[in-house]
Scaffold this active site. Structure first.
Site, PDB file in Angstrom:
ATOM      1  N   CYS A  74      12.960  19.205  11.537  1.00  0.00           N
ATOM      2  CA  CYS A  74      11.793  18.679  12.266  1.00  0.00           C
ATOM      3  C   CYS A  74      12.166  18.330  13.702  1.00  0.00           C
ATOM      4  O   CYS A  74      11.372  18.547  14.629  1.00  0.00           O
ATOM      5  CB  CYS A  74      11.240  17.435  11.567  1.00  0.00           C
ATOM      6  SG  CYS A  74      10.717  17.741   9.881  1.00  0.00           S
ATOM      7  N   ARG A  84       5.360  22.071   6.093  1.00  0.00           N
ATOM      8  CA  ARG A  84       5.188  22.451   7.510  1.00  0.00           C
ATOM      9  C   ARG A  84       3.938  23.327   7.593  1.00  0.00           C
ATOM     10  O   ARG A  84       4.014  24.534   7.359  1.00  0.00           O
ATOM     11  CB  ARG A  84       6.410  23.237   8.000  1.00  0.00           C
ATOM     12  CG  ARG A  84       7.691  22.470   7.943  1.00  0.00           C
ATOM     13  CD  ARG A  84       8.872  23.215   8.483  1.00  0.00           C
ATOM     14  NE  ARG A  84      10.087  22.578   8.037  1.00  0.00           N
ATOM     15  CZ  ARG A  84      10.573  21.441   8.533  1.00  0.00           C
ATOM     16  NH1 ARG A  84       9.959  20.845   9.526  1.00  0.00           N
ATOM     17  NH2 ARG A  84      11.667  20.905   8.038  1.00  0.00           N
TER      18      ARG A  84
HETATM   19  C1  BEZ Z   1      14.298  18.675   7.900  1.00  0.00           C
HETATM   20  O1  BEZ Z   1      15.475  18.937   8.157  1.00  0.00           O
HETATM   21  O2  BEZ Z   1      13.460  18.574   8.768  1.00  0.00           O
HETATM   22  C2  BEZ Z   1      13.928  18.491   6.460  1.00  0.00           C
HETATM   23  C3  BEZ Z   1      14.627  19.201   5.502  1.00  0.00           C
HETATM   24  C4  BEZ Z   1      14.303  19.012   4.174  1.00  0.00           C
HETATM   25  C5  BEZ Z   1      13.275  18.148   3.812  1.00  0.00           C
HETATM   26  C6  BEZ Z   1      12.558  17.478   4.799  1.00  0.00           C
HETATM   27  C7  BEZ Z   1      12.882  17.655   6.121  1.00  0.00           C
END
Ligand code: BEZ
Length: 227
Positions: free
Chosen positions: A54, A135
């Site tokens: 993110c 997402r």
């Molecule tokens: C992230 O790295 O943004 C992420 C990865 C797995 C679950 C939620 C967020």
């Protein structure tokens, strides 16, 4: 036998009005779509603040914010986190540099959807988690109609060039009443809509000669991009 409870997910549809909402964001309260009349909007969700993928996505969106503004397109982020979490994370991002992006400032609003009201309206809560959004990316036109929807899982960062290509493609299709072929990129040939009658086919043949269109078959005709 064990009883299972099936959760109903509300999925908005392409070609239908984007669900309306009033939400608290990092830039104050927004009233959607009222506040965005006449503009394109991209509403996108991320699973959580202070997570690695993110963070790279926010840095990338921030680096492209002016390109989207130039396309009359406003960005609206969302996660199921508090305003204080958002503010702290955006402040932290201001200190990072990555992939040629230097200490970006996030100026677009990020919704604090702690009650999951917006996430539920937009089908952002799916099978991966009951408390964090996938997402999702919603492309909403100036009339408040959903025009494209993307959903990605938590582990895969989005392709922001594709997000920009979608905006460019939708705007071109609307402005020039054309369709866009597979892997279309700005400047490449576009498709003129197929004729719907025998007379229209004849007229198309004339048009092909006069305009230099490239006709593969009566229903598949390309024309050069209008500069
Ligand atoms: C992230 O790295 O943004 C992420 C990865 C797995 C679950 C939620 C967020």
């Amino acid at each position: 036998m064990q009883e299972t409870t099936q959760k109903t997910v509300n999925f908005p549809l392409i070609g239908t009005p984007a669900p309306a909402f009033v939400a608290q964001t990092t830039q104050g309260t927004i009233n959607f779509p009222e506040d965005y009349k006449g503009k394109w909007a991209i509403i996108f969700s991320h699973p959580a603040d202070f997570t690695p993928v993110c963070t790279t996505e926010f840095m990338t969106f921030a680096s492209m914010a002016q390109e989207f503004k130039a396309l009359n397109t406003e960005l609206i982020g969302l996660s199921i986190d508090s305003i204080h979490s958002h503010l702290a994370w955006l402040h932290a991002i201001r200190g990072y540099s990555w992939n040629g992006i230097e200490k970006p400032e996030i100026q677009f609003p990020v919704i604090a959807d702690l009650k999951m009201e917006v996430a539920e309206k937009y089908g952002m809560l799916q099978g991966e988690s009951e408390t964090s959004a996938v997402r999702a990316v919603f492309f909403i036109d100036p009339n408040g109609i959903i025009r494209t929807i993307l959903y990605y899982p938590a582990v895969l960062g989005r392709n922001f060039e594709e997000i920009k290509r979608i905006v460019l493609g939708l705007q071109k299709a609307d402005a020039e009443k054309v369709a866009l072929p597979a892997n279309w990129q700005p400047g490449k040939d576009v498709i003129v809509p197929p004729p719907g009658t025998c007379n229209a086919i004849k007229a198309r043949m004339e048009e092909v000669k006069a305009e230099g269109y490239e006709m593969k078959d009566w229903f598949l005709t390309f024309k050069k991009d209008k500069k």
